[in-house]
Design a protein around this motif. Structure first.
Motif, PDB file in Angstrom:
ATOM      1  N   GLN A  30     -12.080  12.768 -47.323  1.00 35.50           N
ATOM      2  CA  GLN A  30     -11.894  13.130 -45.927  1.00 35.50           C
ATOM      3  C   GLN A  30     -12.529  12.067 -45.047  1.00 35.50           C
ATOM      4  OE1 GLN A  30     -13.559  16.897 -44.761  1.00 35.50           O
ATOM      5  NE2 GLN A  30     -12.549  16.882 -42.770  1.00 35.50           N
ATOM      6  N   TYR A  31     -11.827  11.691 -43.970  1.00 34.10           N
ATOM      7  CA  TYR A  31     -12.306  10.651 -43.062  1.00 34.10           C
ATOM      8  C   TYR A  31     -12.147  11.074 -41.616  1.00 34.10           C
ATOM      9  CZ  TYR A  31     -12.129   7.481 -47.093  1.00 34.10           C
ATOM     10  OH  TYR A  31     -12.325   6.881 -48.317  1.00 34.10           O
ATOM     11  N   HIS A  32     -13.035  10.536 -40.784  1.00 34.53           N
ATOM     12  CA  HIS A  32     -12.930  10.678 -39.329  1.00 34.53           C
ATOM     13  C   HIS A  32     -12.565   9.318 -38.753  1.00 34.53           C
ATOM     14  CE1 HIS A  32     -13.896  11.817 -35.199  1.00 34.53           C
ATOM     15  NE2 HIS A  32     -14.587  10.693 -35.113  1.00 34.53           N
ATOM     16  N   PHE A  33     -11.473   9.260 -37.991  1.00 32.31           N
ATOM     17  CA  PHE A  33     -11.034   8.027 -37.344  1.00 32.31           C
ATOM     18  C   PHE A  33     -11.312   8.112 -35.848  1.00 32.31           C
ATOM     19  CE2 PHE A  33      -7.366   7.604 -40.638  1.00 32.31           C
ATOM     20  CZ  PHE A  33      -8.288   7.273 -41.607  1.00 32.31           C
ATOM     21  N   GLU A  34     -11.773   7.014 -35.278  1.00 37.72           N
ATOM     22  CA  GLU A  34     -11.953   6.899 -33.835  1.00 37.72           C
ATOM     23  C   GLU A  34     -11.788   5.433 -33.458  1.00 37.72           C
ATOM     24  OE1 GLU A  34     -15.843   8.369 -33.140  1.00 37.72           O
ATOM     25  OE2 GLU A  34     -16.852   6.695 -34.146  1.00 37.72           O
ATOM     26  N   GLU A  79      -2.974  13.259 -45.769  1.00 36.13           N
ATOM     27  CA  GLU A  79      -2.833  14.612 -45.241  1.00 36.13           C
ATOM     28  C   GLU A  79      -3.573  14.700 -43.913  1.00 36.13           C
ATOM     29  OE1 GLU A  79      -3.400  19.286 -46.559  1.00 36.13           O
ATOM     30  OE2 GLU A  79      -4.457  17.720 -47.664  1.00 36.13           O
ATOM     31  N   PHE A  80      -2.876  15.141 -42.874  1.00 36.39           N
ATOM     32  CA  PHE A  80      -3.480  15.283 -41.563  1.00 36.39           C
ATOM     33  C   PHE A  80      -4.202  16.623 -41.456  1.00 36.39           C
ATOM     34  CE2 PHE A  80       0.202  12.466 -40.496  1.00 36.39           C
ATOM     35  CZ  PHE A  80      -0.544  11.353 -40.166  1.00 36.39           C
ATOM     36  N   GLU A  81      -5.461  16.580 -41.072  1.00 38.93           N
ATOM     37  CA  GLU A  81      -6.209  17.805 -40.800  1.00 38.93           C
ATOM     38  C   GLU A  81      -6.243  18.087 -39.305  1.00 38.93           C
ATOM     39  OE1 GLU A  81     -10.820  19.182 -41.300  1.00 38.93           O
ATOM     40  OE2 GLU A  81      -9.831  18.323 -43.043  1.00 38.93           O
ATOM     41  N   HIS A  82      -6.458  17.035 -38.515  1.00 36.98           N
ATOM     42  CA  HIS A  82      -6.428  17.179 -37.058  1.00 36.98           C
ATOM     43  C   HIS A  82      -6.099  15.829 -36.448  1.00 36.98           C
ATOM     44  CE1 HIS A  82      -7.365  18.293 -32.957  1.00 36.98           C
ATOM     45  NE2 HIS A  82      -8.174  17.254 -32.882  1.00 36.98           N
ATOM     46  N   THR A 126      -6.026  -3.596 -53.143  1.00 34.54           N
ATOM     47  CA  THR A 126      -6.393  -2.784 -54.296  1.00 34.54           C
ATOM     48  C   THR A 126      -7.503  -1.796 -53.985  1.00 34.54           C
ATOM     49  OG1 THR A 126      -7.966  -4.476 -55.031  1.00 34.54           O
ATOM     50  CG2 THR A 126      -5.721  -4.602 -55.894  1.00 34.54           C
ATOM     51  N   GLU A 127      -8.205  -1.985 -52.855  1.00 39.13           N
ATOM     52  CA  GLU A 127      -9.352  -1.152 -52.512  1.00 39.13           C
ATOM     53  C   GLU A 127      -9.113  -0.441 -51.192  1.00 39.13           C
ATOM     54  OE1 GLU A 127     -14.143  -1.687 -51.495  1.00 39.13           O
ATOM     55  OE2 GLU A 127     -12.800  -3.425 -51.569  1.00 39.13           O
ATOM     56  N   ARG A 128      -9.374   0.858 -51.164  1.00 38.57           N
ATOM     57  CA  ARG A 128      -9.287   1.596 -49.901  1.00 38.57           C
ATOM     58  C   ARG A 128     -10.555   1.333 -49.099  1.00 38.57           C
ATOM     59  NH1 ARG A 128      -8.640   6.407 -51.767  1.00 38.57           N
ATOM     60  NH2 ARG A 128     -10.758   7.188 -51.541  1.00 38.57           N
ATOM     61  N   ILE A 129     -10.386   0.919 -47.844  1.00 38.69           N
ATOM     62  CA  ILE A 129     -11.515   0.639 -46.959  1.00 38.69           C
ATOM     63  C   ILE A 129     -11.323   1.416 -45.666  1.00 38.69           C
ATOM     64  CG2 ILE A 129     -12.663  -1.117 -45.546  1.00 38.69           C
ATOM     65  CD1 ILE A 129     -12.078  -3.151 -47.703  1.00 38.69           C
ATOM     66  N   VAL A 130     -12.322   2.162 -45.272  1.00 45.54           N
ATOM     67  CA  VAL A 130     -12.365   2.810 -43.962  1.00 45.54           C
ATOM     68  C   VAL A 130     -13.727   2.469 -43.375  1.00 45.54           C
ATOM     69  CG1 VAL A 130     -12.261   4.961 -42.672  1.00 45.54           C
ATOM     70  CG2 VAL A 130     -10.854   4.687 -44.717  1.00 45.54           C
TER      71      VAL A 130
END
Length: 316
Positions: free
Chosen positions: A106-110, A124-127, A146-150
């Protein structure tokens, strides 16, 4: 505003802040809708519809870029909507907020969030906030992530990434098409994000990843890859070359949840994608996910989501 006013816009970056640039020009790139488990790619959707009538779109066999657009296809952004994204992507979050799941995380984007995703990520969208603005690229050929980065980046790095993106657009639309130059610029942007993440972790003084954390990440990767066919703890323990007991202990300590919690979450995500997008009958989905029979799948899905597969599909 004419598309090629982007050139004068880029000159402003040396004198204006990133906030002024965003508020004045509202440049947005939206990555496209990839909804099916059988990999409907960005080429299978109407990018103009998704990004908005005012968007500028570049799309060829190598990559897709959308500039000066806002997401307009609200069906793609419905909360609870699940998508599988075949192409690797880079996303720059300009405005608004969002809560999403990428695979099992789960991630928070801003504003200021930068995202890199490898191929076949389940989203999957939560909000999703009403004022979300994003920008980015979908890579199709010869650009590998190859790597997921957030990660959240400082305004200077974010400004540099935006300037790089506009330069990439200018290079991509030249005629004749300069393929190797375009691909190299896209690879450089990916490498820059990776460097920003490494520098951020180093400056924050984060401790090296422990063996326990490493096993947890490897386990989640394996679950995302094999959950359609394997739900047995010994299988994943064998893949990691540890005992089932050790795997259970490691995952519990690392996440506070059991091995089966993560496996069931991955199976539910796959089931949601199939129910929403594949057109398969419930018994066919039960077979694909290796349940003994349709009632077993119905009971599992009801226990995990509170809805039967039929109720979930009708609600969607």
């Amino acid at each position: 505003m004419d598309l090629y006013d982007f050139r004068s816009f880029r000159l402003l970056f040396s004198e204006k802040s990133i906030n002024f640039a965003i508020e004045s020009y509202n440049h947005v790139i939206f990555m496209g809708d990839n909804r099916a488990i059988n990999y409907f790619s960005i080429d299978s959707v109407d990018l103009q519809k998704i990004a908005g009538a005012e968007s500028h779109i570049f799309n060829n066999d190598d990559l897709s870029i959308i500039l000066h657009g806002r997401p307009s296809d609200k069906s793609f952004f419905r909360e609870g909507e699940v998508h599988q994204l075949p192409e690797p992507r880079m996303l720059l979050f300009l405005n608004g907020t969002a809560e999403v799941h990428l695979d099992l995380e789960q991630y928070h984007f801003e504003r200021g969030t930068v995202i890199l995703t490898p191929p076949d990520v389940i989203l999957e969208f939560e909000h999703i906030g009403p004022d979300v603005e994003v920008c980015g690229i979908a890579m199709k050929e010869d650009i590998h992530i190859t790597e997921r980065i957030v990660t959240s980046v400082n305004p200077e790095d974010f400004e540099l990434l935006l300037r790089s993106l506009f330069l990439l657009w200018d290079m991509a639309v030249l005629s004749p098409y300069r393929r190797e130059a375009v691909l190299q610029m896209a690879r450089t942007m990916v490498a820059n994000v990776q460097c920003i993440k490494q520098a951020s972790e180093s400056s924050a003084g984060r401790s090296p990843v422990t063996r326990q954390q490493e096993l947890f990440q490897q386990f989640k990767t394996l679950v995302s890859r094999h959950c359609e066919r394997e739900r047995r703890i010994p299988f994943y323990a064998d893949q990691l070359r540890i005992t089932p007991h050790h795997l259970s202990a490691v995952i519990s300590r690392a996440s506070g949840h059991s091995v089966m919690y993560w496996i069931n979450r991955a199976v539910v995500l796959r089931a949601k994608v199939l129910l929403r997008t594949s057109g398969l009958l419930t018994y066919e989905i039960a077979e694909r996910l290796r349940f003994a029979n349709p009632p077993a799948f119905n009971n599992f899905f009801k226990r995990e989501t509170g809805l039967t597969p039929r109720e979930y599909r009708e609600k969607a």
